[in-house]
Scaffold this motif. Structure first.
Motif, mmCIF file in Angstrom:
data_model
loop_
_atom_site.group_PDB
_atom_site.id
_atom_site.type_symbol
_atom_site.label_atom_id
_atom_site.label_comp_id
_atom_site.label_asym_id
_atom_site.label_seq_id
_atom_site.Cartn_x
_atom_site.Cartn_y
_atom_site.Cartn_z
ATOM 1 N N ASP A 1 0.836 -1.210 0.000
ATOM 2 C CA ASP A 1 0.000 0.000 0.000
ATOM 3 C C ASP A 1 0.867 1.254 0.000
ATOM 4 O OD1 ASP A 1 -2.255 -1.521 -0.021
ATOM 5 O OD2 ASP A 1 -2.711 -1.282 2.103
ATOM 6 N N GLY A 2 1.975 1.237 0.779
ATOM 7 C CA GLY A 2 2.867 2.390 0.814
ATOM 8 C C GLY A 2 3.488 2.667 -0.534
ATOM 9 N N LEU A 3 3.899 1.606 -1.202
ATOM 10 C CA LEU A 3 4.499 1.772 -2.530
ATOM 11 C C LEU A 3 3.467 2.258 -3.549
ATOM 12 C CD1 LEU A 3 6.629 -1.502 -2.567
ATOM 13 C CD2 LEU A 3 7.488 0.836 -2.332
ATOM 14 N N ILE A 4 2.226 1.758 -3.426
ATOM 15 C CA ILE A 4 1.161 2.195 -4.327
ATOM 16 C C ILE A 4 0.854 3.673 -4.109
ATOM 17 C CG2 ILE A 4 -1.292 1.934 -4.882
ATOM 18 C CD1 ILE A 4 -0.984 -1.067 -4.284
ATOM 19 N N ASN A 5 0.809 4.077 -2.823
ATOM 20 C CA ASN A 5 0.535 5.485 -2.505
ATOM 21 C C ASN A 5 1.624 6.393 -3.054
ATOM 22 O OD1 ASN A 5 -1.841 4.919 -1.151
ATOM 23 N ND2 ASN A 5 -0.833 4.693 0.842
ATOM 24 N N LEU A 6 2.852 5.957 -2.921
ATOM 25 C CA LEU A 6 3.962 6.751 -3.447
ATOM 26 C C LEU A 6 3.825 6.941 -4.948
ATOM 27 C CD1 LEU A 6 6.650 8.165 -2.899
ATOM 28 C CD2 LEU A 6 7.801 5.952 -3.236
ATOM 29 N N SER A 7 3.415 5.892 -5.622
ATOM 30 C CA SER A 7 3.240 5.970 -7.070
ATOM 31 C C SER A 7 2.072 6.884 -7.423
ATOM 32 C CB SER A 7 2.998 4.571 -7.639
ATOM 33 O OG SER A 7 2.750 4.643 -9.024
ATOM 34 N N GLN A 8 0.972 6.753 -6.681
ATOM 35 C CA GLN A 8 -0.202 7.574 -6.968
ATOM 36 C C GLN A 8 0.036 9.037 -6.599
ATOM 37 O OE1 GLN A 8 -3.226 5.495 -4.765
ATOM 38 N NE2 GLN A 8 -3.700 4.102 -6.477
ATOM 39 N N GLU A 9 0.762 9.299 -5.498
ATOM 40 C CA GLU A 9 1.047 10.669 -5.083
ATOM 41 C C GLU A 9 1.999 11.353 -6.036
ATOM 42 O OE1 GLU A 9 2.513 10.340 -1.157
ATOM 43 O OE2 GLU A 9 0.571 9.825 -0.258
ATOM 44 N N GLY A 10 2.728 10.537 -6.805
ATOM 45 C CA GLY A 10 3.685 11.099 -7.746
ATOM 46 C C GLY A 10 3.040 12.043 -8.741
ATOM 47 N N LYS A 11 1.848 11.718 -9.195
ATOM 48 C CA LYS A 11 1.163 12.577 -10.169
ATOM 49 C C LYS A 11 0.871 13.932 -9.564
ATOM 50 C CE LYS A 11 -0.960 8.735 -12.702
ATOM 51 N NZ LYS A 11 -2.241 8.104 -13.135
ATOM 52 N N GLY A 12 0.444 13.934 -8.293
ATOM 53 C CA GLY A 12 0.185 15.213 -7.631
ATOM 54 C C GLY A 12 1.465 16.002 -7.402
ATOM 55 N N TRP A 13 2.525 15.295 -7.033
ATOM 56 C CA TRP A 13 3.816 15.958 -6.806
ATOM 57 C C TRP A 13 4.323 16.608 -8.087
ATOM 58 C CZ3 TRP A 13 8.848 15.861 -8.483
ATOM 59 C CH2 TRP A 13 9.819 16.446 -7.653
ATOM 60 N N LEU A 14 4.198 15.896 -9.220
ATOM 61 C CA LEU A 14 4.641 16.436 -10.506
ATOM 62 C C LEU A 14 3.822 17.661 -10.888
ATOM 63 C CD1 LEU A 14 5.197 13.158 -12.572
ATOM 64 C CD2 LEU A 14 6.952 14.677 -11.665
ATOM 65 N N ALA A 15 2.520 17.641 -10.611
ATOM 66 C CA ALA A 15 1.667 18.801 -10.929
ATOM 67 C C ALA A 15 2.083 20.012 -10.099
ATOM 68 C CB ALA A 15 0.206 18.450 -10.673
ATOM 69 N N ARG A 16 2.384 19.751 -8.809
ATOM 70 C CA ARG A 16 2.805 20.858 -7.952
ATOM 71 C C ARG A 16 4.167 21.405 -8.392
ATOM 72 N NH1 ARG A 16 0.654 17.282 -4.087
ATOM 73 N NH2 ARG A 16 2.749 16.580 -3.463
ATOM 74 N N LEU A 17 5.080 20.488 -8.790
ATOM 75 C CA LEU A 17 6.400 20.912 -9.262
ATOM 76 C C LEU A 17 6.267 21.769 -10.520
ATOM 77 C CD1 LEU A 17 9.523 20.772 -9.177
ATOM 78 C CD2 LEU A 17 9.343 18.686 -10.576
ATOM 79 N N GLU A 18 5.394 21.335 -11.427
ATOM 80 C CA GLU A 18 5.213 22.093 -12.670
ATOM 81 C C GLU A 18 4.711 23.503 -12.387
ATOM 82 O OE1 GLU A 18 2.013 21.697 -16.149
ATOM 83 O OE2 GLU A 18 3.508 20.073 -16.237
ATOM 84 N N THR A 19 3.740 23.627 -11.483
ATOM 85 C CA THR A 19 3.202 24.953 -11.134
ATOM 86 C C THR A 19 4.280 25.828 -10.515
ATOM 87 O OG1 THR A 19 1.018 23.984 -10.759
ATOM 88 C CG2 THR A 19 1.447 26.145 -9.762
ATOM 89 N N ARG A 20 5.054 25.244 -9.611
ATOM 90 C CA ARG A 20 6.113 26.002 -8.937
ATOM 91 C C ARG A 20 7.171 26.499 -9.904
ATOM 92 N NH1 ARG A 20 8.995 22.370 -5.008
ATOM 93 N NH2 ARG A 20 10.607 22.265 -6.602
#
Length: 886
Positions: free
Chosen positions: A438-457
């Motif tokens: 579950d932790g590894l799955i969450n990390l993978s799923q959170e990656g999309k949000g992290w990339l979106a935040r990085l792009e905005t920044r």
């Protein structure tokens, strides 16, 4: 080839290929299976793919071709269909941990008899591999690796073994090397010439080692529990099969837990010739399923039910109690329509448990196979509930379904319904089943949000609104900026790739994140595969129960199927007797009645026994329906003894041990056999093996030779079957030789019947009705007209027939009416009947008979008896001539 000049990869290939010289080596390289040298030439021709070469500029380029890894099954199927074996060579170590060339080895050899993949198998047919061994007897063993079905049989009669091999119809045959020059091999090769034959070292068939292999496989201390401990040849064959499977599959065989020992004396035997003549499984003209008994009566829901029904057709019972148990079950299911429909509807959710169990045990299953197993098990409660409403013994549960609910619940809580076909790329295990996953799955799923935040920044920091943060499998994570903004790119951006209109960059932050995420993805896939294998191992511990459930559900499917077709086709329950009678009232041919168009099928009744009506001589014109009546009687007997209801108003069937048929043949030109030779060989088989418990079907015997020879043979065969062992054998004998009707006056258990026709304006109408009495006309010219023969030929034939009949009338005496010209040729029991003038000159008759005598095989006393017999015949002929009766 100079090995010093080849690459390490080719050296590795050659070293592996040397061990599998008789197979096409599928050598895994990335996403392709590559083939080299002669394998490439063979495969490219069969698969119709491009043959290219490796190191094209070398003096001796290496031929090569390849197929995509993900599409390999279709290519393998085509190679197997063309008689090839395929050795699958994979990487057997982690490339990341290896130094230099990755180690590879063959993980599995696919042969015609070693197929597990559903795409390569007929879902309603077993795929048997057969082994034959010789000792004081001949042992035969067959195994379907895809279902776990494992059987053994032994006999001292090698013809019986050959016929059983034909009945099994294996895809592959294993034989010891030493058999190559033995007579048995030539028999096998002739009978099974289209099958793939593999020769193994004689040591593989050695009894002691074969027995040890079986005991180890079954985890027992002996073979007593399987009833084959004393079958040395049978055990040798079965042990050879286990050796071959282990050698080709490179793993243990957890789903093969026992072996069935069987005797042919427990079944109604229908040999291969009769099976083809009756078209039980294959259409005799096309080899396909339409036009066969199985095609009419197979409405099974499950694949395993379809396979079992085919076995019931090939092995009908002779045990009355067992036959009646099936009839009881079919009758109850037929009468309880709603329960039957409910059960058949539930069976639609049951997958092929036999093959699922085998795939799971052998590690060839994916997540969807486990889902199919779960859904099958989840159907059991409703099936059990419906079965509680039925009383027949064969509907009583023989398994404890509670033992399967645990594996089903495990699969339900762990495996995703939308799992992919692959098992090593993730997406298999449900969220919530494993915390680490579950932790590894969450990390993978959170990656999309992290990339979106990085792009905005980064857009805000650089002022470049067209900046994008993206990922692909080739370059990983990157920041893409149009070239029009390249002058204002921050200094911490490191160029990674240049495109026509854009530049791609990487930063330390993005690189660190990439390592973290990609590592998580890789770990997630590995962990899911590990969890999946753990679940699979837990399921395997229940494989015996799953197999038991599969056998029960297959039998249930068969019985419900027989009830369904009985209702749909107006079949009725037959009575089974032991008093020698076969009585069929308004019987119908189950296949012909479904296929005829434009006319109503006419039912017919038959009464055969061992006292008064043992041999039925049936005369009538071609196309009248003689052959249909013969075959329908045989099929009704077979259907009754397999447990089915039958297409008849009423039927009482004597328990029959064998059904023999002689109903026509095609020239076997490839082996130099004419129609007549085939006919005589089949007839000899009947005369040498039939007994009072058998049923014989003979259609137009003797027509493959001259009229007089054929008539003589037919007469003698009919007499022999009447007198056999002073008891005779039940026989239906269709013929064009009207003279055979005279036999009824010489042999008291022979009766005459004919197929009624109606004449109208020089044409005939087929009434299709079997009536008592013989007929003296063939209506051949009228049938020829119906077949489309030109009218000129019809008129000419009628004129020729008139001339022949006129000449015969003159030779036999003008006072003899034409309807008496068919009189007896085999005896003078009736003085009112007239001898047909077959021989114009007595001298010709004597010369022909003497020419037929084989002096080298005739003893002096036999020769004297033969001459005396000829002398007596001449005296009788002279006596008739002197009294004006020729």
């Amino acid at each position: 080839m100079n090995l010093s000049k080849v690459t390490p990869m080719i050296k590795q290939y050659l070293s592996i290929k040397e061990k599998y010289a008789d197979s096409i080596l599928f050598y895994r390289m990335g996403d392709f299976y590559e083939m080299f040298f002669e394998d490439a030439k063979t495969a490219s021709r069969i698969l119709e793919i491009t043959l290219t070469s490796r190191n094209k500029k070398d003096e001796h380029p290496i031929p090569m071709c390849g197929v995509p890894f993900r599409a390999a099954q279709n290519y393998i199927a085509r190679l197997i269909d063309n008689g090839c074996k395929v050795a699958i060579c994979e990487q057997v170590e982690d490339p990341a941990a290896s130094k230099g060339l990755v180690k590879r080895d063959v993980v599995r050899v696919i042969t015609p008899g070693m197929i597990l993949d559903d795409e390569l198998l007929d879902e309603k047919s077993n795929n048997y591999i057969l082994a034959i061994a010789c000792d004081n007897a001949i042992g035969l063993s067959c195994l379907d690796i895809s279902t776990g079905s494992f059987r053994v049989y032994e006999s001292k009669d090698f013809l019986s073994v050959i016929d059983e091999a034909l009945r099994i119809s294996p895809s592959e045959i294993l034989l010891p090397e030493s058999i190559k020059n033995a007579p048995l091999f030539f028999q096998i090769n002739n009978a099974l010439s289209e099958k793939s034959i593999t020769f193994l070292d004689d040591k593989v068939f050695e009894y002691r080692k074969a027995r040890e292999r079986l005991i180890k496989q079954f985890k027992t201390v002996s073979l007593e529990g399987f009833g084959c401990e004393k079958l040395k040849a049978g055990v040798s064959a079965a042990g050879a099969l286990i050796f071959y499977v282990l050698d080709t599959q490179k793993q243990q065989l957890d789903h093969i837990t026992g072996i069935e020992t069987y005797k042919l004396s427990n079944y109604l035997i229908v040999d291969d010739i009769s099976s083809r003549n009756l078209e039980l499984i294959k259409n005799i003209r096309t080899g396909s399923k339409p036009g066969t008994l199985i095609n009419i009566i197979d409405r099974t829901i499950t694949s395993m039910g379809g396979r079992l029904l085919k076995t019931w057709i090939r092995y009908p019972l002779i045990d009355i109690d067992k036959i009646k148990l099936r009839h009881d079950a079919v009758e109850e299911a037929k009468d309880n329509i709603q329960v039957r429909k409910r059960l058949r509807e539930s069976l639609k959710s049951v997958y092929d448990l036999e093959r699922l169990c085998s795939k799971i045990c052998m590690g060839h299953s994916n997540a969807r196979d486990l889902i199919a197993l779960k859904q099958s098990i989840q159907s059991l409660p409703d099936i059990c509930s419906a079965l509680s409403l039925l009383q027949s013994e064969l509907f009583k549960l023989t398994l404890n379904p509670d033992r399967l609910y645990g594996p089903a619940n495990l699969i339900d809580s762990s495996i995703r319904e939308d799992a992919p076909l692959t098992v090593n790329e993730g997406g298999i295990i449900k969220k919530g089943y494993n915390k680490e996953l579950d932790g590894l799955i969450n990390l993978s799923q959170e990656g999309k949000g992290w990339l979106a935040r990085l792009e905005t920044r980064e857009k805000d920091a650089t002022g470049i609104n067209s900046l994008k943060v993206r990922y692909n499998k080739v370059f990983g994570y990157y920041i893409e900026i149009p070239k029009t903004h390249s002058e204002i790119v921050p200094a911490n951006y490191v160029r990674k790739q240049t495109l026509v209109n854009a530049e791609r960059y990487i930063t330390d932050e993005l690189k660190a994140y990439e390592k973290k995420v990609l590592g998580a993805e890789e770990r997630r896939s590995a962990l899911e595969y590990e969890i999946f294998n753990g679940i699979r191992e837990q399921v395997i511990t229940n494989n015996k129960t799953i197999q038991h459930a599969a056998q029960f559900l297959a039998r249930l499917d068969c019985l419900l199927n027989l009830a369904e077709i009985a209702e749909q086709n107006d079949y009725n329950r037959p009575q089974i007797n032991t008093d020698g009678r076969i009585i069929i009232e308004d019987g119908r041919h189950p296949v012909v009645e479904k296929m005829i168009a434009g006319e109503r099928f006419v039912p017919n009744s038959i009464n055969i026994d061992n006292d008064d009506n043992q041999i039925i001589i049936i005369t009538g014109p071609n196309m009248a329906g003689k052959s249909t009546i013969l075959r329908q009687v045989a099929l009704i007997v077979l259907m009754a003894q397999m447990g089915s209801f039958v297409p008849a108003k009423k039927a009482s069937i004597n328990v029959t041990d064998r059904i023999f048929t002689r109903v026509g043949a095609l020239d076997n030109l490839s082996s130099g056999q004419s129609t007549f030779m085939v006919e005589m060989e089949e007839t000899a088989n009947i005369l040498n093996n039939a007994n009072e418990q058998s049923l014989v079907i003979m259609d137009e015997i003797g027509r493959g030779t001259s009229t007089f020879d054929g008539l003589s043979i037919a007469w003698a065969v009919a007499e022999y079957l009447h007198d056999l062992n002073q008891k005779g054998v039940k026989t239906l004998f269709a013929t064009h030789y009207h003279e055979l009707t005279d036999l009824a006056q010489k042999k008291h258990r022979i009766k005459n019947y004919n197929i009624a026709v109606k004449e109208w304006n020089d044409e005939i109408i087929f009434l299709r009705k079997l009536v008592e009495g013989g007929t003296n006309r063939s209506y051949g010219i009228q049938v020829a007209r119906l077949a489309g023969i030109p009218e000129y030929v019809i008129k000419r034939a009628k004129k020729i027939l008139y001339n022949i009949e006129s000449r015969e009338n003159k030779l036999n005496g003008a006072s003899i009416p034409p309807d008496r010209q068919h009189a007896s040729i085999m005896g003078d029991h009736d003085k009112q009947q007239v001898q047909l003038n077959l021989f114009k000159q007595p001298e010709t008759f004597v010369i022909e008979k003497l020419q037929q005598l084989d002096i080298s095989k005739t003893t002096p006393i036999e020769a004297l008896n033969y001459l005396n017999e000829l002398k007596e015949k001449l005296k009788k002929n002279e006596h008739r001539t002197s009294n004006g009766k020729r």
